[in-house]
Enzyme design. Structure first.
Site, short mmCIF file in Angstrom:
data_model
loop_
_atom_site.label_atom_id
_atom_site.label_comp_id
_atom_site.label_asym_id
_atom_site.label_seq_id
_atom_site.Cartn_x
_atom_site.Cartn_y
_atom_site.Cartn_z
CB THR A 99 -0.94 0.01 1.35
OG1 THR A 99 -1.58 -1.03 1.22
CG2 THR A 99 -1.89 1.09 1.23
CB THR A 100 3.76 2.49 2.22
OG1 THR A 100 2.96 1.98 3.43
CG2 THR A 100 4.52 3.45 2.37
CE1 TYR A 126 -16.60 -0.76 -5.76
CE2 TYR A 126 -16.87 -2.71 -7.45
CZ TYR A 126 -17.27 -1.44 -6.89
OH TYR A 126 -18.15 -1.02 -7.54
CE1 TYR A 137 -2.13 -4.75 5.19
CE2 TYR A 137 -1.48 -4.50 2.84
CZ TYR A 137 -1.69 -4.02 4.19
OH TYR A 137 -1.81 -2.62 4.25
NE ARG A 143 -4.31 1.60 3.11
CZ ARG A 143 -4.35 3.05 2.93
NH1 ARG A 143 -4.75 3.24 1.66
NH2 ARG A 143 -3.47 3.81 3.23
CE LYS A 195 0.98 -4.09 6.86
NZ LYS A 195 1.10 -3.31 5.65
CB ILE A 228 4.55 -5.14 7.60
CG1 ILE A 228 5.29 -6.37 7.31
CG2 ILE A 228 4.84 -4.28 5.91
CD1 ILE A 228 4.33 -7.35 6.45
#
Length: 293
Positions: A44-45, A107, A133, A138, A163, A205
């Site tokens: 993501t980052t 989604y 994850y 998100r 994570k 993380i």
């Protein structure tokens, strides 16, 4: 395989939005020298959502090349389409990644059974180790503990860890009780990493580790050796920076923070991500001062 401070690396972009490859290589060298224990590329980052597939796995390949086996590389490879996720796993393995970081389908909002079947299909298609994850803030898809346990118990050789960015610390104990103390649990929230580790986690993380890799590595080392007083001291030193990383849309604040501690780092982002507000920049500056950076 994984423990300690693992930065979710930013992807440096130049002012025109192009991948700044040499800056990325330099960032990797710095991260390894400062004590990071593994690297995440295209999470993501790393603005993975703005990279096309060719760019995405080029970034992963560069990370693998530059790391040169000194630390393992984890490739972000998730998708809301199971078939695309399978293709991404193939590309991650071909790029040389040591593991893949996989979100559940976003989604679409699948059921818990759909989530489990999605991951079972991935396990049947790859030998690459997978770190789940879970970041429902998100994805709007939460892998509930019973589903995590089901996924891992059905394919324990593939699903080597998680994570966890749910913010629900009780899950560390739930996962630990069912999957054992050795199953790898990594915090996805810097601000909760101290409590997460005390409850049985083995690392983070991290967003903050992009700009403060040595302090984050020292914090994780203190946790691993049971030096809670030292870990708490470092946590308190880093805590304002953890908070400042999300005073505006990420990764804006962390790219700003990185530009303050490494002025040579390009400052580009790709729309729809934007440079952080003046208020966010001020919060980062104050936090960097508090941390001694």
């Amino acid at each position: 395989m994984f423990s300690g401070s693992i930065p979710a690396l930013v992807t440096p972009f130049d002012d025109g939005g192009g991948f700044a490859e040499q800056a990325f290589r330099d960032l990797i060298e710095w991260q390894i020298a400062e004590g990071s224990s593994a690297l995440v590329a295209c999470g993501t980052t790393g603005e993975a959502a703005t990279l096309n597939k060719a760019e995405h796995f080029h970034v992963v390949r560069v990370c693998v090349e530059q790391a040169r086996g000194r630390v393992p590389v984890i490739a972000g490879a998730g998708s809301n389409d199971t078939r695309v996720a399978v293709d991404n796993l193939t590309a991650a393995k071909e790029a040389g990644a040591d593991a893949a970081l996989m979100v559940p389908p976003y989604y679409n909002r699948p059921s818990q059974d759909g989530i489990a079947q999605h991951f079972a299909a991935l396990a049947g298609a790859t030998a690459l180790p997978i770190i789940l994850y879970n970041v429902p803030g998100r994805t709007v898809t939460d892998i509930l503990p019973a589903t995590v346990i089901r996924i891992v118990q059905e394919n324990p050789a593939v699903f080597i860890g998680i994570k966890d960015a749910t913010g629900d610390l009780a899950r560390v104990s739930q996962h630990r009780a069912a999957l054992g103390a050795d199953w790898c649990q990594l915090s996805g929230n810097d601000d909760l990493a101290l409590a997460f580790n005390v409850m049985g986690g083995r690392g983070c993380i991290s967003v903050t580790a992009n700009a403060a890799p040595r302090l984050c590595a020292e914090f994780q080392a203190a946790c691993a050796t049971g030096d809670i007083a030292r870990a708490r001291e470092l946590h308190d030193r880093l805590f304002p920076l953890h908070q400042a990383m999300f005073t505006d849309a990420s990764p804006g604040p962390v790219k700003y923070a990185l530009s303050r501690v490494r002025s040579e780092t390009p400052r580009g982002l790709r729309l729809p991500m934007t440079w952080p507000s003046e208020a966010a920049q001020a919060a980062v500056d104050d936090a960097l001062t508090h941390a001694g950076l």
